[in-house]
Design a protein around this motif. Sequence first.
Motif, PDB file in Angstrom:
ATOM      1  N   VAL A 111       7.374  43.485 -22.172  1.00  0.00           N
ATOM      2  CA  VAL A 111       6.528  42.546 -21.413  1.00  0.00           C
ATOM      3  C   VAL A 111       4.919  42.958 -21.799  1.00  0.00           C
ATOM      4  O   VAL A 111       4.137  42.384 -21.787  1.00  0.00           O
ATOM      5  N   ALA A 150       5.931  47.562 -17.006  1.00  0.00           N
ATOM      6  CA  ALA A 150       6.323  46.060 -16.976  1.00  0.00           C
ATOM      7  C   ALA A 150       7.658  45.703 -17.332  1.00  0.00           C
ATOM      8  O   ALA A 150       8.071  44.665 -17.026  1.00  0.00           O
ATOM      9  N   GLU A 152      11.171  44.612 -19.562  1.00  0.00           N
ATOM     10  CA  GLU A 152      11.464  43.787 -20.613  1.00  0.00           C
ATOM     11  C   GLU A 152      12.096  42.511 -20.031  1.00  0.00           C
ATOM     12  O   GLU A 152      12.822  42.203 -18.932  1.00  0.00           O
ATOM     13  N   ILE A 153      12.185  41.689 -20.878  1.00  0.00           N
ATOM     14  CA  ILE A 153      12.590  40.284 -20.863  1.00  0.00           C
ATOM     15  C   ILE A 153      13.765  40.001 -21.839  1.00  0.00           C
ATOM     16  O   ILE A 153      13.474  40.305 -22.968  1.00  0.00           O
ATOM     17  N   SER A 157      11.501  36.667 -28.645  1.00  0.00           N
ATOM     18  CA  SER A 157       9.872  37.141 -28.317  1.00  0.00           C
ATOM     19  C   SER A 157       8.893  35.827 -28.747  1.00  0.00           C
ATOM     20  O   SER A 157       8.069  35.886 -27.938  1.00  0.00           O
ATOM     21  N   TRP A 185       2.132  39.719 -13.509  1.00  0.00           N
ATOM     22  CA  TRP A 185       3.676  39.985 -13.957  1.00  0.00           C
ATOM     23  C   TRP A 185       4.046  41.082 -12.814  1.00  0.00           C
ATOM     24  O   TRP A 185       3.353  42.139 -12.579  1.00  0.00           O
ATOM     25  N   PHE A 195       5.900  35.605 -13.674  1.00  0.00           N
ATOM     26  CA  PHE A 195       4.626  35.532 -14.556  1.00  0.00           C
ATOM     27  C   PHE A 195       3.773  34.646 -13.911  1.00  0.00           C
ATOM     28  O   PHE A 195       4.246  33.484 -13.469  1.00  0.00           O
TER      29      PHE A 195
END
Length: 281
Positions: A111, A150, A152-153, A157, A185, A195
Motif C-alpha cells: 500500500v 500501511a 498490503e492488499i 497491482s 488509509w 482507503f
Amino acid sequence: SRPVRLSVQLYGYGEGRKLLLARDVTALEQAEAMRRDFVANVSHEIRTPLTVLAGFVETLQNLPLEEDERNRYLELMAQQAERMRHLVEDLLTLSRLEGSPLPSNNDWVSVAHLLTRCENEARGLSNALTRKQVRPHVLNFPDEAALKHAGEIAGASAELHSAFSNLLANAMRYTPAGGQIDVSWQILDDGTARFSVKDSGPGIDEKHVSRLTERFYRVDRSRSRDTGGTGLGLAIVKHVLQRHGAKLHISSAMGKGSEFSVTFPVTRVRSSSADATASLL
Ligand code: ADP
C-alpha cells in the motif's frame, strides 16, 4: 411492486389440451435495453470529437490561415484525438475487467508503494495546473511514518492503482483550484482496511449518488468533458473493487465536498511485515 414482463406461449396438443408457458423475461429485457443504451452512448461519445475533428480538417483545407492560427487548430485537433484515445482505452479496460475473473494467485501489493505512486502523480498534475496560473490543491497524504505500517492488499497491482488514482483524479478534477483533498488509509481493529479520498469540492446531490458508477452517468456532462472525463472512471473503479471483494461508499453533501471510501475485507489485508517483525521481537 416492480412491473414484471412475461413472455407467454400457448401450445395446443392432444385432444383439446393446451399448455401455457410463461417466462419471466424482465431481466433479459433489462439487459438488452442496457446493451442498446451502451452502444448508443459509445457511438455518441465517439461521434462528437469526430465531428469536431472533421470540421477542423475542412477549415484547414479551405481557409488560408496564418501560422499561429493553424497551430491553434492543430492543437485543438490533437485534444480531440486524445479524448477519443482516452475513451477507447477506458472501454478496453472495462471490457477486460468484465470479461475475466481476477486470477486467484494474487500478489501482495504494498500500500505504501501504491499511495506513493498516487501522490507523485497527483503532485505532478497539480504542478501542471499551477503552471497554467491556477492555484494548486492542498493535498494531504499519509506521512512517511504512517506508510511504514500501511501493510498490503491481496490483488492486482495495476488494477488497484487504477481504482485509487481514478478516485483521486476525480477529486482533483471536480474540486475548484485551491481546494483541499485528503487521502487516508487505515487498517481497522477488525482487520479490514479503509482507503478514502475526501475533497472540498461542490458535492453531489443525493439523487445522483447511487447512479455514479453506471457507465457514462455524469452529473454535469460539460464539466466532465471539459476536464477530460470519459464518464467511465467510476464504472472501472466499481469493477476493480468488486473483483477484490471491496466496497465503495460515497458520502457527499451539496456545497460540502465528497468522500469516496473503499473498504477491503479482512481476507485481502495484511498488516506490514515491519509490524510482524516488531511483534516477533
Ligand atoms: P467522468 O469521466 O465524467 O468523471 P466518472 O465515472 O469518473 O466519469 O464520474 C461520474 C460522475 O460523478 C462525474 O461526471 C461527476 O459528475 C461525478 N463525480 C465523480 N467524482 C466526483 C467528485 N469528487 N466530486 C463531484 N462530482 C464527482
